[in-house]
Scaffold this motif. Structure first.
Motif, PDB file in Angstrom:
ATOM      1  N   ALA A 149      17.798  15.165  23.326  1.00 35.74           N
ATOM      2  CA  ALA A 149      18.399  13.850  23.099  1.00 35.74           C
ATOM      3  C   ALA A 149      18.348  13.538  21.607  1.00 35.74           C
ATOM      4  N   THR A 150      19.248  12.684  21.167  1.00 40.93           N
ATOM      5  CA  THR A 150      19.240  12.265  19.768  1.00 40.93           C
ATOM      6  C   THR A 150      18.924  10.785  19.691  1.00 40.93           C
ATOM      7  N   ASP A 151      18.455  10.372  18.553  1.00 41.76           N
ATOM      8  CA  ASP A 151      18.230   8.949  18.335  1.00 41.76           C
ATOM      9  C   ASP A 151      18.882   8.547  17.009  1.00 41.76           C
ATOM     10  N   THR A 152      18.755   7.319  16.650  1.00 41.73           N
ATOM     11  CA  THR A 152      19.407   6.831  15.439  1.00 41.73           C
ATOM     12  C   THR A 152      18.578   7.075  14.185  1.00 41.73           C
ATOM     13  N   ALA A 153      17.375   7.578  14.330  1.00 44.24           N
ATOM     14  CA  ALA A 153      16.503   7.822  13.178  1.00 44.24           C
ATOM     15  C   ALA A 153      16.666   9.224  12.615  1.00 44.24           C
ATOM     16  N   GLY A 154      17.701   9.964  13.054  1.00 45.40           N
ATOM     17  CA  GLY A 154      17.926  11.301  12.524  1.00 45.40           C
ATOM     18  C   GLY A 154      17.006  12.359  13.090  1.00 45.40           C
ATOM     19  N   ARG A 155      16.588  12.205  14.334  1.00 42.82           N
ATOM     20  CA  ARG A 155      15.675  13.157  14.957  1.00 42.82           C
ATOM     21  C   ARG A 155      16.172  13.515  16.352  1.00 42.82           C
ATOM     22  N   TYR A 156      15.843  14.745  16.779  1.00 42.57           N
ATOM     23  CA  TYR A 156      16.081  15.182  18.153  1.00 42.57           C
ATOM     24  C   TYR A 156      14.781  15.056  18.924  1.00 42.57           C
ATOM     25  N   SER A 157      14.877  14.732  20.200  1.00 39.85           N
ATOM     26  CA  SER A 157      13.736  14.809  21.107  1.00 39.85           C
ATOM     27  C   SER A 157      13.914  16.094  21.901  1.00 39.85           C
ATOM     28  N   LEU A 158      12.963  17.004  21.787  1.00 45.35           N
ATOM     29  CA  LEU A 158      13.060  18.334  22.392  1.00 45.35           C
ATOM     30  C   LEU A 158      11.991  18.528  23.453  1.00 45.35           C
ATOM     31  N   ARG A 159      12.283  19.426  24.392  1.00 38.10           N
ATOM     32  CA  ARG A 159      11.319  19.781  25.434  1.00 38.10           C
ATOM     33  C   ARG A 159      11.510  21.263  25.736  1.00 38.10           C
ATOM     34  N   PRO A 160      10.431  22.015  26.011  1.00 35.17           N
ATOM     35  CA  PRO A 160      10.571  23.427  26.350  1.00 35.17           C
ATOM     36  C   PRO A 160      11.483  23.611  27.570  1.00 35.17           C
ATOM     37  N   PRO A 161      12.205  24.734  27.656  1.00 34.00           N
ATOM     38  CA  PRO A 161      13.149  24.958  28.756  1.00 34.00           C
ATOM     39  C   PRO A 161      12.551  24.826  30.154  1.00 34.00           C
ATOM     40  N   ARG A 162      11.319  25.230  30.334  1.00 35.34           N
ATOM     41  CA  ARG A 162      10.699  25.155  31.662  1.00 35.34           C
ATOM     42  C   ARG A 162       9.840  23.913  31.836  1.00 35.34           C
ATOM     43  N   GLY A 163      10.055  22.926  31.001  1.00 36.19           N
ATOM     44  CA  GLY A 163       9.296  21.682  31.094  1.00 36.19           C
ATOM     45  C   GLY A 163       8.089  21.698  30.182  1.00 36.19           C
ATOM     46  N   GLY A 164       7.516  20.557  30.010  1.00 34.99           N
ATOM     47  CA  GLY A 164       6.342  20.445  29.158  1.00 34.99           C
ATOM     48  C   GLY A 164       6.421  19.196  28.310  1.00 34.99           C
ATOM     49  N   VAL A 165       5.582  19.139  27.323  1.00 41.25           N
ATOM     50  CA  VAL A 165       5.473  17.973  26.466  1.00 41.25           C
ATOM     51  C   VAL A 165       6.659  17.902  25.511  1.00 41.25           C
ATOM     52  N   GLU A 166       7.254  16.750  25.421  1.00 44.87           N
ATOM     53  CA  GLU A 166       8.386  16.515  24.517  1.00 44.87           C
ATOM     54  C   GLU A 166       7.875  16.305  23.092  1.00 44.87           C
ATOM     55  N   TRP A 167       8.684  16.695  22.098  1.00 45.62           N
ATOM     56  CA  TRP A 167       8.354  16.429  20.699  1.00 45.62           C
ATOM     57  C   TRP A 167       9.618  16.086  19.947  1.00 45.62           C
ATOM     58  N   ASP A 168       9.457  15.503  18.781  1.00 45.94           N
ATOM     59  CA  ASP A 168      10.596  15.127  17.937  1.00 45.94           C
ATOM     60  C   ASP A 168      10.696  16.072  16.750  1.00 45.94           C
ATOM     61  N   ALA A 169      11.938  16.313  16.324  1.00 46.28           N
ATOM     62  CA  ALA A 169      12.186  17.151  15.149  1.00 46.28           C
ATOM     63  C   ALA A 169      13.361  16.576  14.371  1.00 46.28           C
ATOM     64  N   PRO A 170      13.286  16.579  13.052  1.00 42.61           N
ATOM     65  CA  PRO A 170      14.410  16.102  12.237  1.00 42.61           C
ATOM     66  C   PRO A 170      15.630  17.003  12.442  1.00 42.61           C
TER      67      PRO A 170
END
Length: 55
Positions: free
Chosen positions: A2-23
């Protein structure tokens, strides 16, 4: 992903797990090598420790 307005993606491993943000600038599409590495690792592990690779 997912994307947000702060210029970052919210990512999650393909098989599930903890989400993290990346520029945006730190994210790129997966290469063929990136996509094949997990499958090759699994095949090599099964080869070393037993088990069928054709299950």
């Amino acid at each position: 992903m997912a994307t947000d307005t702060a210029g970052r993606y919210s990512l999650r491993p393909p098989r599930g797990g903890v989400e993290w943000d990346a520029p945006y600038e730190d994210v790129r599409p997966a290469t063929v090598t990136d996509q094949l590495r997990p499958a090759l690792t699994e095949v090599n592990t099964r080869s070393r420790y037993g088990g069928s690779t054709w299950e």
